[in-house]
Design an enzyme around this catalytic site. Structure first.
Site, PDB file in Angstrom:
ATOM      1  N   HIS A  93      -3.346  -7.785   1.046  1.00 49.40           N
ATOM      2  CA  HIS A  93      -3.317  -7.560  -0.265  1.00 49.40           C
ATOM      3  C   HIS A  93      -4.956  -6.675  -0.726  1.00 49.40           C
ATOM      4  CE1 HIS A  93      -6.176  -9.954  -2.689  1.00 49.40           C
ATOM      5  NE2 HIS A  93      -5.515 -10.905  -2.508  1.00 49.40           N
ATOM      6  N   CYS A  94      -4.997  -5.523  -1.376  1.00 54.61           N
ATOM      7  CA  CYS A  94      -6.359  -5.408  -1.984  1.00 54.61           C
ATOM      8  C   CYS A  94      -6.482  -5.016  -3.025  1.00 54.61           C
ATOM      9  CB  CYS A  94      -6.717  -4.222  -1.539  1.00 54.61           C
ATOM     10  SG  CYS A  94      -5.392  -2.478  -1.680  1.00 54.61           S
ATOM     11  N   TRP A  95      -7.094  -4.659  -4.012  1.00 51.91           N
ATOM     12  CA  TRP A  95      -7.092  -4.841  -5.539  1.00 51.91           C
ATOM     13  C   TRP A  95      -5.595  -3.643  -6.175  1.00 51.91           C
ATOM     14  CZ3 TRP A  95      -7.700  -5.968  -9.978  1.00 51.91           C
ATOM     15  CH2 TRP A  95      -7.413  -5.193 -11.652  1.00 51.91           C
TER      16      TRP A  95
END
Length: 346
Positions: A93-95
């Site tokens: 995941h990222c932001w």
């Protein structure tokens, strides 16, 4: 192609899988999903540069710059990911579940990873859940002057099968000027909220949850407003133990630590103690008379706690006198008191 999953799917079905957070180190330190491992796509400076180019030039220019930064790291991404997920099954995941996480996930899949999932809307989706999952619950709030052994009582209650949310343990601080002694660095307030939710989600909200009475902040972190308001609106069981008994407990908890830390903590409350009492406390500390030091510092902390107690509704304060700080006996007494009076939260 990597498969997108919702944050709810991750929490329900993939929590035990290795989780890779590809945001920058600065983003990760500020707040992350508990258990996630940071394999940053960009360093803090690189992320800032890419963002500047995006704003000042164009999205394509920012993408091109991003590739310049990322390409030399591609093999290291694989190596580090294999170390985290040797079975080549992983969640990323990222932001906001955008380009960073999908590009990273695709790179893993192109290089032998068999199952790669991406959390839709990323860390932002987790924060939405973490901040909005405390709707209906019952709490029993345990209060008492500094040195009453409230944390020891909570641990004893937990050993007896009661549900306990230890805010000070999660905050890595005991709440006073001496509160950092015995702990490492505190989390950020954002990470404290994340860790708090992580503990909370495993509790049965149909049954009471024991919480220690606290100020709005514990060291440098703030208690979420919705939880603090609930604590203040709830009944408070205040255990009343003599200053002398509490001083003995403080000696056992703090005297084994190094004296410079204790001296620094005394200096931090010197304005409240006054110059004479501060000098006396430091002199007693130099003489290894930790009991006298504890008695002097309790003069300040008892007044501080009483000031906060005076702001509460008297009808919601129950005072229970206890002889000493024996946590096993006190936990039993408290349980019997609650069972008798049926104070299980509101």
């Amino acid at each position: 192609m990597p498969i997108d999953i919702t944050i709810t799917q991750y929490l329900n079905d993939f929590e035990d899988w290795p989780l890779i957070d590809v945001r920058s180190p600065g983003e990760f330190i500020k707040g992350h999903i508990p258990g996630a491992i940071n394999i940053e796509l960009f360093s803090n400076d690189e992320r800032a540069h890419v963002g500047t180019v995006y704003k000042q030039q164009s999205q394509q220019a920012a993408i091109d710059l991003g590739y310049q930064y990322v390409n030399p790291k591609l093999q290291s991404f694989i190596d580090r990911s294999k170390a985290i997920a040797p079975n080549k099954k992983v969640v990323v995941h990222c932001w906001r579940g955008g380009m960073r996480s999908h590009a990273f996930a695709q790179h893993l899949q192109d290089n032998g990873f068999t199952e790669v999932y991406v959390i839709e809307k990323g860390y932002k989706a987790f924060r939405g859940i973490a901040l909005n999952s405390f709707d209906e619950y019952k709490i029993n709030v345990l209060g008492g002057y500094t040195g009453s052994g409230k944390t020891h009582i909570l641990n004893e209650l937990k050993d007896r099968g009661e549900q306990v949310l230890d805010l000070e343990f999660i905050a890595k601080h005991k709440g006073s000027a001496f509160g950092s002694i015995g702990y490492g660095q505190q989390p950020t307030t954002e990470q404290f909220e994340n860790n708090l939710y992580w503990e909370w989600r495993n509790l049965n909200t149909n049954h009471p949850i024991w919480i220690e009475d606290e100020s709005p902040n514990i060291g440098n972190v703030n208690i979420p407003q919705y939880l603090f308001q609930k604590m203040r609106a709830n009944k408070l069981l205040f255990i009343d133990i003599s200053k002398e008994e509490r001083a003995k407990l403080l000696v056992n908890e703090y005297a084994l630590d190094n004296k410079p830390k204790l001296a620094d903590a005394i200096q931090r409350i010197s304005k409240r103690l006054g110059p004479q009492r501060t000098k006396e406390a430091l002199d007693f500390l130099e003489q290894d008379n930790f009991y006298k030091v504890a008695l002097i510092t309790l003069e300040y902390y008892d007044k501080y706690y009483l000031k906060g107690l005076a702001k509460r509704d008297e009808d919601k304060i129950e005072i229970l006198k206890l002889e000493d700080t024996d946590s096993k006996r006190n936990a039993q007494t408290i349980l019997e008191y609650y069972q008798k009076h049926l104070y299980v939260g509101i």
